[in-house]
Design an enzyme around this catalytic site. Structure first.
Site, PDB file in Angstrom:
ATOM      1  N   SER A  44      -8.953 -28.859  11.435  1.00 18.78           N
ATOM      2  CA  SER A  44      -9.960 -29.419  10.535  1.00 18.78           C
ATOM      3  C   SER A  44      -9.464 -30.644   9.784  1.00 18.78           C
ATOM      4  CB  SER A  44     -10.414 -28.352   9.542  1.00 18.78           C
ATOM      5  OG  SER A  44      -9.299 -27.822   8.853  1.00 18.78           O
ATOM      6  N   ILE A  45      -8.172 -30.667   9.421  1.00 21.32           N
ATOM      7  CA  ILE A  45      -7.638 -31.768   8.621  1.00 21.32           C
ATOM      8  C   ILE A  45      -7.057 -32.883   9.490  1.00 21.32           C
ATOM      9  CG2 ILE A  45      -5.814 -32.387   6.974  1.00 21.32           C
ATOM     10  CD1 ILE A  45      -6.217 -29.747   5.599  1.00 21.32           C
TER      11      ILE A  45
ATOM     12  N   LYS B  28       1.105 -36.337  13.895  1.00 21.32           N
ATOM     13  CA  LYS B  28       0.058 -35.578  13.203  1.00 21.32           C
ATOM     14  C   LYS B  28      -0.744 -36.588  12.392  1.00 21.32           C
ATOM     15  CE  LYS B  28      -0.710 -31.702  10.054  1.00 21.32           C
ATOM     16  NZ  LYS B  28      -0.058 -30.588   9.279  1.00 21.32           N
TER      17      LYS B  28
ATOM     18  N   ASP C  73       2.061 -20.398   6.283  1.00 21.42           N
ATOM     19  CA  ASP C  73       0.957 -20.363   7.252  1.00 21.42           C
ATOM     20  C   ASP C  73       1.453 -19.854   8.603  1.00 21.42           C
ATOM     21  OD1 ASP C  73      -1.599 -20.674   8.201  1.00 21.42           O
ATOM     22  OD2 ASP C  73      -1.472 -22.841   8.480  1.00 21.42           O
TER      23      ASP C  73
END
Length: 269
Positions: free
Chosen positions: A10-11, A28, A163
């Site tokens: 999503s990011i 990224k 995470d």
């Protein structure tokens, strides 16, 4: 740069690339406009949480506005890729010399708050048992090593990867576990780590007084007039779980759900 992403979320999304010296890296890249979108979403969430607490007073025990505030702070950190690079470097330093656990090298000289350049790692997801076995590796040994790595992060380093879903844990051909995505990290002061140990000791020995003290160490406020009745209910809860003298039979999920229900009953935030 390979324009086809190897991963997408999503990011951001991740692309393979090659540095001028031939080094294989992963880029990224933050999605354009995502900061404004998330800012709007967080404002909506905060407004909703405030309305929930006003319309449903019983919901205040779950502290919706506090949860949204914590979530908002974490999201702001996650949007800063330079902070993520620092987190990865710190974890790699903490595990220097520990065999079988690795953290990718971050190329901070090429990175910005919206672009993270890191070492590219080939591997399979840690939950792909067939692929792990096909490489001649023992999935149980991999699992134990990963579990011990997280115990080390939490109880020894006091700085842990926040995470740990299977997509963020790769296993390489030589059996090394590689940890990815450092947007979320947790920090525990030494006394908080001791609280966790006290909590575990309390639930495995049935010591309700120690359990209450450890909860208070986490900032849980227990009104004096409820303390005795709460201790009785916690004692009954742990008796029903039949822990015995070993942690091997301990169902933490069941205990956490039952504990949350007891806390809700006494309106303890």
């Amino acid at each position: 740069v390979d324009e086809t992403p190897v991963a997408s979320a999503s990011i951001s999304q991740v692309h393979r690339a090659v540095l001028r010296d031939g080094t294989q890296v992963a880029l990224k890249i933050q999605r354009p406009g995502i900061v404004d979108i998330i800012g709007t979403d967080l404002a909506i969430l905060q407004s909703m949480a405030e309305q929930v607490e006003q319309v449903f007073p019983d919901a205040q025990v779950y502290n919706p506005t506090g949860m949204v505030r914590d979530f908002s702070r974490q999201m702001q950190k996650e949007l800063d890729f330079l902070q993520e690079a620092k987190t990865a470097d710190r974890m790699r330093q903490n595990f220097a010399g520990v065999p079988g656990i690795r953290f990718p090298v971050m190329y901070r000289e090429y990175s910005t708050s919206r672009l993270l350049v890191m070492e590219y790692v080939e591997g399979v997801r840690i939950d792909d048992l067939h692929a792990i076995a096909a490489m001649g590796l023992d999935p149980r040994e991999i699992g134990r090593r990963g579990f011990h790595a997280y115990l080390r992060m939490i109880f020894e380093d006091g700085f842990f990867h926040g995470d740990p879903h299977p997509g963020n844990l790769l296993v390489t051909k030589d059996g090394t576990i590689v940890v990815l995505d450092f947007g979320i990290a947790g920090t525990l002061r030494p006394e908080k780590r001791q609280n966790f140990l006290s909590f575990l000791r309390a639930v495995t020995t049935g010591d309700t007084d120690l359990l209450i003290r450890s909860l208070e160490g986490f900032g849980v406020q227990i009104p004096g007039e409820n303390r005795e009745r709460l201790q009785d209910d916690l004692f009954i809860l742990m008796q029903d779980l039949d822990l015995g003298s070993t942690i091997s039979r301990f169902n933490f999920t069941m205990f956490a759900n039952e504990l949350a229900e007891v806390m809700r009953r006494y309106r303890i935030r």
